[in-house]
Design a protein around this motif. Sequence first.
Motif, PDB file in Angstrom:
ATOM      1  N   VAL A   1       0.831  -1.201   0.000  1.00 11.39           N
ATOM      2  CA  VAL A   1       0.000   0.000   0.000  1.00 11.39           C
ATOM      3  C   VAL A   1       0.865   1.250   0.000  1.00 11.39           C
ATOM      4  O   VAL A   1       1.898   1.312   0.671  1.00 11.39           O
ATOM      5  CB  VAL A   1      -0.925   0.025   1.239  1.00 11.39           C
ATOM      6  CG1 VAL A   1      -1.763   1.303   1.263  1.00 11.39           C
ATOM      7  CG2 VAL A   1      -1.831  -1.201   1.236  1.00 11.39           C
ATOM      8  N   SER A   2       0.433   2.241  -0.764  1.00 13.13           N
ATOM      9  CA  SER A   2       0.998   3.586  -0.692  1.00 13.13           C
ATOM     10  C   SER A   2      -0.087   4.506  -0.149  1.00 13.13           C
ATOM     11  O   SER A   2      -1.235   4.454  -0.585  1.00 13.13           O
ATOM     12  CB  SER A   2       1.457   4.054  -2.069  1.00 13.13           C
ATOM     13  OG  SER A   2       1.959   5.369  -2.004  1.00 13.13           O
ATOM     14  N   VAL A   3       0.277   5.351   0.806  1.00 12.19           N
ATOM     15  CA  VAL A   3      -0.706   6.156   1.537  1.00 12.19           C
ATOM     16  C   VAL A   3      -0.436   7.642   1.336  1.00 12.19           C
ATOM     17  O   VAL A   3       0.712   8.092   1.390  1.00 12.19           O
ATOM     18  CB  VAL A   3      -0.668   5.822   3.048  1.00 12.19           C
ATOM     19  CG1 VAL A   3      -1.509   6.818   3.854  1.00 12.19           C
ATOM     20  CG2 VAL A   3      -1.182   4.413   3.281  1.00 12.19           C
ATOM     21  N   LEU A   4      -1.515   8.393   1.121  1.00  9.24           N
ATOM     22  CA  LEU A   4      -1.479   9.838   1.276  1.00  9.24           C
ATOM     23  C   LEU A   4      -2.043  10.125   2.661  1.00  9.24           C
ATOM     24  O   LEU A   4      -3.234   9.951   2.909  1.00  9.24           O
ATOM     25  CB  LEU A   4      -2.308  10.541   0.198  1.00  9.24           C
ATOM     26  CG  LEU A   4      -2.499  12.059   0.377  1.00  9.24           C
ATOM     27  CD1 LEU A   4      -1.167  12.778   0.446  1.00  9.24           C
ATOM     28  CD2 LEU A   4      -3.374  12.633  -0.736  1.00  9.24           C
ATOM     29  N   LEU A   5      -1.173  10.528   3.575  1.00  6.06           N
ATOM     30  CA  LEU A   5      -1.561  10.806   4.954  1.00  6.06           C
ATOM     31  C   LEU A   5      -1.931  12.285   5.050  1.00  6.06           C
ATOM     32  O   LEU A   5      -1.068  13.159   5.065  1.00  6.06           O
ATOM     33  CB  LEU A   5      -0.415  10.463   5.897  1.00  6.06           C
ATOM     34  CG  LEU A   5      -0.646  10.643   7.400  1.00  6.06           C
ATOM     35  CD1 LEU A   5      -1.879   9.897   7.869  1.00  6.06           C
ATOM     36  CD2 LEU A   5       0.577  10.189   8.181  1.00  6.06           C
ATOM     37  N   ALA A   6      -3.251  12.555   5.083  1.00  5.86           N
ATOM     38  CA  ALA A   6      -3.743  13.930   5.001  1.00  5.86           C
ATOM     39  C   ALA A   6      -4.780  14.168   6.092  1.00  5.86           C
ATOM     40  O   ALA A   6      -5.942  13.790   5.925  1.00  5.86           O
ATOM     41  CB  ALA A   6      -4.348  14.195   3.624  1.00  5.86           C
ATOM     42  N   PRO A   7      -4.388  14.757   7.213  1.00  5.64           N
ATOM     43  CA  PRO A   7      -5.345  15.059   8.286  1.00  5.64           C
ATOM     44  C   PRO A   7      -6.422  16.034   7.814  1.00  5.64           C
ATOM     45  O   PRO A   7      -6.232  16.754   6.816  1.00  5.64           O
ATOM     46  CB  PRO A   7      -4.470  15.694   9.368  1.00  5.64           C
ATOM     47  CG  PRO A   7      -3.078  15.264   9.050  1.00  5.64           C
ATOM     48  CD  PRO A   7      -3.016  15.143   7.566  1.00  5.64           C
TER      49      PRO A   7
ATOM     50  N   ILE B   1       4.695   6.254   2.092  1.00  4.40           N
ATOM     51  CA  ILE B   1       3.754   7.146   2.768  1.00  4.40           C
ATOM     52  C   ILE B   1       4.131   8.582   2.431  1.00  4.40           C
ATOM     53  O   ILE B   1       5.255   9.013   2.695  1.00  4.40           O
ATOM     54  CB  ILE B   1       3.756   6.939   4.293  1.00  4.40           C
ATOM     55  CG1 ILE B   1       3.242   5.524   4.630  1.00  4.40           C
ATOM     56  CG2 ILE B   1       2.909   7.999   4.990  1.00  4.40           C
ATOM     57  CD1 ILE B   1       3.283   5.188   6.105  1.00  4.40           C
ATOM     58  N   ILE B   2       3.181   9.301   1.835  1.00  7.21           N
ATOM     59  CA  ILE B   2       3.354  10.712   1.525  1.00  7.21           C
ATOM     60  C   ILE B   2       2.475  11.481   2.505  1.00  7.21           C
ATOM     61  O   ILE B   2       1.263  11.237   2.583  1.00  7.21           O
ATOM     62  CB  ILE B   2       2.951  11.035   0.072  1.00  7.21           C
ATOM     63  CG1 ILE B   2       3.827  10.236  -0.910  1.00  7.21           C
ATOM     64  CG2 ILE B   2       3.073  12.514  -0.205  1.00  7.21           C
ATOM     65  CD1 ILE B   2       3.220   8.963  -1.402  1.00  7.21           C
ATOM     66  N   ALA B   3       3.052  12.384   3.266  1.00  2.24           N
ATOM     67  CA  ALA B   3       2.321  13.058   4.340  1.00  2.24           C
ATOM     68  C   ALA B   3       2.359  14.565   4.176  1.00  2.24           C
ATOM     69  O   ALA B   3       3.343  15.131   3.700  1.00  2.24           O
ATOM     70  CB  ALA B   3       2.910  12.671   5.705  1.00  2.24           C
ATOM     71  N   VAL B   4       1.237  15.197   4.562  1.00  2.00           N
ATOM     72  CA  VAL B   4       1.163  16.659   4.620  1.00  2.00           C
ATOM     73  C   VAL B   4       0.755  17.056   6.035  1.00  2.00           C
ATOM     74  O   VAL B   4       0.055  16.318   6.718  1.00  2.00           O
ATOM     75  CB  VAL B   4       0.158  17.214   3.583  1.00  2.00           C
ATOM     76  CG1 VAL B   4       0.662  17.004   2.168  1.00  2.00           C
ATOM     77  CG2 VAL B   4      -1.212  16.552   3.750  1.00  2.00           C
ATOM     78  N   PRO B   5       1.212  18.218   6.508  1.00  2.00           N
ATOM     79  CA  PRO B   5       0.941  18.605   7.892  1.00  2.00           C
ATOM     80  C   PRO B   5      -0.524  19.030   8.091  1.00  2.00           C
ATOM     81  O   PRO B   5      -1.198  19.376   7.112  1.00  2.00           O
ATOM     82  CB  PRO B   5       1.893  19.780   8.109  1.00  2.00           C
ATOM     83  CG  PRO B   5       2.120  20.346   6.755  1.00  2.00           C
ATOM     84  CD  PRO B   5       2.051  19.183   5.794  1.00  2.00           C
ATOM     85  N   PRO B   6      -0.987  18.961   9.355  1.00  2.00           N
ATOM     86  CA  PRO B   6      -0.218  18.594  10.555  1.00  2.00           C
ATOM     87  C   PRO B   6      -0.326  17.105  10.881  1.00  2.00           C
ATOM     88  O   PRO B   6      -1.420  16.551  10.894  1.00  2.00           O
ATOM     89  CB  PRO B   6      -0.912  19.413  11.645  1.00  2.00           C
ATOM     90  CG  PRO B   6      -2.347  19.492  11.186  1.00  2.00           C
ATOM     91  CD  PRO B   6      -2.321  19.526   9.694  1.00  2.00           C
TER      92      PRO B   6
END
Length: 363
Positions: free
Chosen positions: A64-70, A115-120
């Motif tokens: 799995v590849s994830v866009l981690l976007a709160p 995993i590609i993440a954007v804050p926060p």
Amino acid sequence: MENGYYRINKNLIVFVVGMIILLVSACSLNQQEQYPMPSLTSQPMMTLTQTETPTSTPTPLPPVSVLLAPPEADKVIVNALQERLSTWIPLEGLRFQILPSMDKDDFKVEQYKVIIAVPPVPNMNSLVLAAPEVKFLAIGFDNLIQAPNLSTIAAGENLLDEQAFLAGYIATMITPDWRVGMIGVADSPLVDTARKGFINGALFYCPSPMGVCNPTYAPFYEYPLYVEMNKDASEADWRSAAKYLKGLAVETVYVMPGAGSDSLLNYLAEQGINLIGGKTPPSNIKDHWVATLGFSPLDALDDYWQEFIGGSVSKNVAIPIEICDINQDLLSPGKQRLAEEVLADLTAGYIDTGVGAKLNTEE
């Protein structure tokens, strides 16, 4: 005579009957020889054996590849990333998911690859450390740990001084009598960079041997001004900082990234103060928003993606500054052109922000 005839007939009858019996016996024997009785032989009994029904081996799902976007993440950036990654990720043979949060236990139940993440993402550092086999790309974060499985796309210290310098230049250029100020984050390791960059940008527009911009009319304060609060300061504390600048007749404020919240921006706008910041403002304050000096990560991501997905790790990619969300009632096209020229010179290295060294304003 009659008795003799009777004896002859009787003998004849016995003879005929005997012959018939013999003929019948002979026929019976012939039939038995011609059609022998089948012999009964024992046949082996069939036994039923139960065979196992073949079962198909399930094909394992790809990683799995994830866009981690709160939920608090910049929606414009998130939507643009989703559009790109939903096309790029399947080309790598990976599944694509968008998650609002993650913790260390997630790595026990799913095989994550990227995993590609954007804050926060408050636990970003712990996620990186918990999964050394996973490649992380953090976009727009400040002050993350250095790790061999972590790459970043961020403004960083060097570009923050350019943002602050440009904010000081624009604020001073558009504000009568140079009445400008900055709100910073006191406990940020970048606060000195932002403060010095802002002050030097203001002085670049109003060069002064005294290192201040002196107004022509009262009230006579020395500009530019600044006020700083800790990142976790209360809303009331941030409002106090805004009141402090308002009390010193400041008309345009640069809000350092991370300072306060939308509530602070709303309060400043309510006080009639014009604003410059690093992210797109709430729509209700656009009348007081001069411009956004943003770091757009999308172009940087477009350039870096193939290198990243191909194996590059632990690389820091700088995001270029762009001037956007421009209010032409506050920043006219002519002054916008001057600002863009300064930005181009900053990017090319023709203008030194003076952070870490004395700025030469005599050129």
